[in-house]
Design an enzyme around this catalytic site. Structure first.
Site, PDB file in Angstrom:
ATOM      1  CD  GLU A 146      -8.547   4.931  -1.065  1.00  0.00           C
ATOM      2  OE1 GLU A 146      -9.458   4.701  -0.401  1.00  0.00           O
ATOM      3  OE2 GLU A 146      -7.626   5.610  -0.816  1.00  0.00           O
TER       4      GLU A 146
ATOM      5  CG  ASP B 131      -4.227   6.176   0.915  1.00  0.00           C
ATOM      6  OD1 ASP B 131      -5.045   5.268   1.170  1.00  0.00           O
ATOM      7  OD2 ASP B 131      -3.919   7.258   1.221  1.00  0.00           O
TER       8      ASP B 131
ATOM      9  CG  HIS C 149      -8.777  -0.481   5.221  1.00  0.00           C
ATOM     10  ND1 HIS C 149      -9.010  -0.350   4.045  1.00  0.00           N
ATOM     11  CD2 HIS C 149      -8.301   0.721   5.584  1.00  0.00           C
ATOM     12  CE1 HIS C 149      -8.289   0.535   3.364  1.00  0.00           C
ATOM     13  NE2 HIS C 149      -7.807   1.472   4.235  1.00  0.00           N
ATOM     14  CG  ASP C 150     -11.110   3.014   4.415  1.00  0.00           C
ATOM     15  OD1 ASP C 150     -10.288   2.946   5.661  1.00  0.00           O
ATOM     16  OD2 ASP C 150     -10.504   3.498   3.393  1.00  0.00           O
TER      17      ASP C 150
ATOM     18  CG  ASP D 187      -2.182   0.607   0.975  1.00  0.00           C
ATOM     19  OD1 ASP D 187      -2.089   1.803   0.458  1.00  0.00           O
ATOM     20  OD2 ASP D 187      -3.101   0.195   1.570  1.00  0.00           O
TER      21      ASP D 187
END
Ligand code: NOJ
Length: 553
Positions: free
Chosen positions: A249, A195, A323-324, A95
Site C-alpha cells: 500500500e 500497510d 476499507h478506507d 495485512d
C-alpha cells in the site's frame, strides 16, 4: 505465476460476519462464508488486521503480530480458517502493518521502561525550542509527535498517537519484521499486504518542512532507501518462494517508484496500491471538502498509471473500493436512479484493465454508503478527528457533517449485508457500526437467487479474466481520451483485440466505432450490463452502460 489471472477479495473482519454475538465480525465468520467466496470465484482473500490490538485504528495498531485479538476469535480459529481456505484452494493474504506498532506493543512498553535496545526501535527525539522535534503533521490530524512517557522527549507517530513509527534504520527492527513474515509463511499464508510501506524510509535528521503538505510528504515518502529495505525484506522472506503474492500500500507515491516496487524482475513486490485516482473529489488536495468528482481527472489518472506501469514493467492492483474509501458507487455513479448499472459499469471498467483486481466486501452486491443522521453513528478515529478539525476551522456543524458523511471511511465499513433478516444477517445483536438501511433490497441472499444480480456480473468478470488472455495478459491502450463521459480502452494480445466502453454519465452517448477501430465489423459482443448488442458503425451507450467487444484471431 500469472498475476493477471488472479482476483483478490478483501474481507474487513470487523464487518464481515459475526458468529460470536458480540456485534463484531470474526474469523469464524470468514470461514463460514467459504462457499460464498468459492461461488464468486476469487483466488485469494485479503483479511485486514485481526491481531492483538487496542483497536484505536481498527487493528492497524498492532500490539502482537503473532496472535489473534480475542475480539475476532482465537488462535485455534485462525488455524481452522487457514485449513479451510487451503482445502478450498483460496489463498489468504495477511495485512502486515510494519510502518508502526501500537504503543501497547511490548517493544514500545519496554522502551518506555527505559530499555535502550527497544528505545532504538522507534524515533524518539528531543523537542526543539520548547516544542516538537519538527513541524511534521500526522495524517490523522495534529502534530506527528507525541510525548514519550514522562520524559521531555517525543516519539514520531505519522498516524494516531497510539501508532508509533518503527525505526527501520535499526537492523534489529528489520530482523523482527522478517521473523513475523516467515512465521506466517510457515503457517501456510500465501499473500501479504504491506500497510503504508513507502513511508518507512524517514530521513533521520527530521528537518522541518516548508509547511506545504506536499513538500512535507516528500521528506518521508518514496525515499531511495525504501527500495533497498523492500529488497532485503523480499530476500529474507517471501522472495524465497514462487507462490506468494505481495502488495504494497503506497501512500502518495508516484508512478516511477511504483514501477520499481512492482517490477517484473521480482526483486521487490508483486504489485502496488496507489490512490491518485481516488483523490479526484478532493478540493486542492484536501479530502475533507464537499467536492464533486472530476471525471476527466479520474480517466486521465487511470490511463496514465496503466500506460506508465506497462511501459516500465510495473503491475497495478486494480480497485475503486477498500476499507478506507467511501463506496465508489456513491462517488462515481448514481445509486438512486441506476444502482445496478452503476455497480456493474464500475466493475467492468476496472476488471478489464491490466493488473490484478481487488473486490472489497459488498462491492459484488452493489453496496452503498449509509445515510447516517448524525455524528453519533460514526466510529472511525480519522472521521471524528476530521469533524473536530472542521469545526475548529469555523466550518458550521451541518456542513462539517455533510463532508464527513461523504468522505468517512465508515461508509465502506458498514456490516456486510447477508440477507433481509435483522442486522442484515451479519449478527444477531446490534453491530459495532449501524447496518445500512437498504439491506432488505441489497443483500447476498437475494443476489444469489437472481441471475441478473451484480454478484453474478462480478462472477462473469472473474471468469472472463481467467479465460481471456487478452484481459489477463494484453497490452493497454486508452481511447476516446478526451470524451466528456466515456472511459474506454483497448487491450491487445497477439492479434486479439478487446474494446471496453464505459459510460460514466446518466446521458445517452453515441460512439462512432468506425472512427476508433480499423475493422469494427470483425468484433463480436463479449459482455455488457444492458445485455447483448451487435457491433455497429455507431453505438449508443445508455446511462452507466458498459460494453465490451472482442476481435478473435
Ligand atoms: C492504511 C490502512 O489501510 C488504514 O486503515 C490505516 O488507518 C493506516 N494505513 C494506518 O495504519
Amino acid at each position: 505465476m500469472n498475476l493477471g489471472k488472479k482476483v483478490i477479495y478483501q474481507a474487513y473482519p470487523r464487518s464481515f460476519k459475526d458468529t460470536s454475538s458480540n456485534g463484531i465480525g470474526d474469523l469464524k465468520g470468514i470461514e463460514e462464508k467459504i462457499d460464498y467466496l468459492k461461488t464468486l470465484g476469487v483466488d485469494m482473500v485479503w483479511v485486514n488486521p485481526f491481531f492483538v490490538s487496542p483497536q484505536n485504528d481498527n487493528g492497524y495498531d498492532i500490539a502482537d503480530y503473532y496472535h489473534v485479538d480475542p475480539l475476532f476469535g482465537t488462535d485455534e480459529d485462525l488455524a481452522s480458517l487457514i485449513k479451510t481456505f487451503d482445502k478450498a484452494g483460496i489463498g489468504l493474504m495477511f495485512d502486515m502493518v510494519f510502518n508502526h506498532t501500537s504503543t501497547s506493543h511490548e517493544w514500545f512498553q519496554k522502551a518506555l521502561e527505559g530499555d535502550e535496545y527497544y528505545k532504538d526501535f522507534y524515533y524518539i527525539r528531543e523537542g526543539k525550542d520548547g516544542s516538537y522535534p519538527n513541524n511534521w503533521t500526522s495524517k490523522f490530524g495534529g502534530p506527528a509527535w507525541n510525548k514519550f512517557g514522562d520524559t521531555d522527549k517525543f516519539y514520531l507517530c505519522l498516524y494516531d498517537k497510539t501508532q508509533a513509527d518503527l525505526n527501520w534504520h535499526n537492523p534489529n527492527v528489520r530482523e523482527e519484521l522478517y521473523k513475523i513474515v516467515n512465521y506466517w509463511i510457515g503457517k501456510g499464508i500465501k499473500g501479504f499486504r504491506f500497510d503504508v510501506l513507502n513511508v518507512i524510509g524517514k530521513d533521520g535528521r527530521f528537518i522541518d518542512s516548508s509547511g506545504d503538505i506536499g513538500e512535507e510528504k516528500k521528506l518521508y515518502t518514496d525515499t531511495p532507501i525504501v527500495h533497498e529495505w523492500i529488497r532485503d525484506l523480499n530476500e529474507n522472506t517471501f522472495g524465497k518462494y514462487d507462490d506468494i503474492i505481495t502488495v504494497g500500500e503506497m501512500s502518495s507515491t508516484d508512478v516511477h517508484n511504483s514501477a520499481l516496487y512492482s517490477n517484473a524482475d521480482g526483486r521487490e513486490l508483486s504489485m502496488v496500491f496507489n490512490f491518485h485516482h481516488l483523490k479526484v473529489d478532493y478540493k486542492d488536495g484536501d479530502k475533507w471538502t464537499d467536492q464533486a468528482y472530476d471525471f476527466d481527472k479520474l480517466r486521465d489518472i487511470l490511463n496514465h498509471w496503466q500506460r506508465e506501469m506497462q511501459g516500465h514493467g510495473g503491475w497495478n492492483a486494480l480497485f475503486l473500493n477498500n476499507h478506507d474509501q467511501p463506496r465508489a458507487n456513491n462517488r462515481f455513479g448514481d445509486v438512486k436512479n441506476y444502482p445496478k448499472k452503476t455497480a456493474t459499469m464500475l466493475g467492468q471498467a476496472i476488471h478489464m484493465m491490466r493488473g490484478t483486481p481487488y473486490i472489497y466486501q459488498g462491492e459484488e452486491l452493489g453496496m452503498t454508503d449509509p445515510n447516517y443522521e448524525s455524528m453519533d453513528y460514526y466510529r472511525d478515529i480519522e472521521s471524528k478527528n476530521a469533524y473536530e478539525e472542521l469545526l475548529a476551522k469555523g466550518v458550521g456543524e451541518a456542513s462539517a457533517f455533510k463532508i464527513i458523511s461523504k468522505k468517512s471511511r465508515d461508509n465502506s465499513r458498514t456490516p456486510m449485508q447477508w440477507d433481509g433478516s435483522s442486522y442484515a444477517g451479519f449478527s444477531d445483536v446490534s453491530p459495532w457500526l449501524k447496518v445500512n438501511d437498504n439491506y432488505k433490497k441489497i443483500n447476498a441472499k437475494d443476489a444469489l437467487d437472481d441471475e441478473d444480480s451484480v454478484f453474478y456480473y462480478y462472477k462473469k468478470l472473474i471468469d472472463l479474466r481467467k479465460k481471456e488472455l487478452v484481459i489477463s495478459d494484453g497490452l493497454y491502450f486508452p481511447i476516446l481520451k478526451d470524451h466528456p463521459h466515456i472511459f474506454a480502452y483497448i487491450r491487445e494480445y497477439e492479434g486479439e483485440v478487446l474494446i471496453n466502453l464505459n459510460n460514466f454519465s446518466e446521458k445517452k452517448v453515441e460512439v462512432r466505432m468506425d472512427e476508433i477501430l480499423d475493422s469494427y465489423e470483425e468484433f463480436t459482443y463479449l459482455l455488457g450490463n444492458y445485455g447483448k448488442k451487435d457491433m455497429e458503425k455507431t453505438i449508443t451507450l445508455n446511462p452507466y452502460e458498459s460494453l465490451a467487444f472482442i476481435k478473435r484471431v
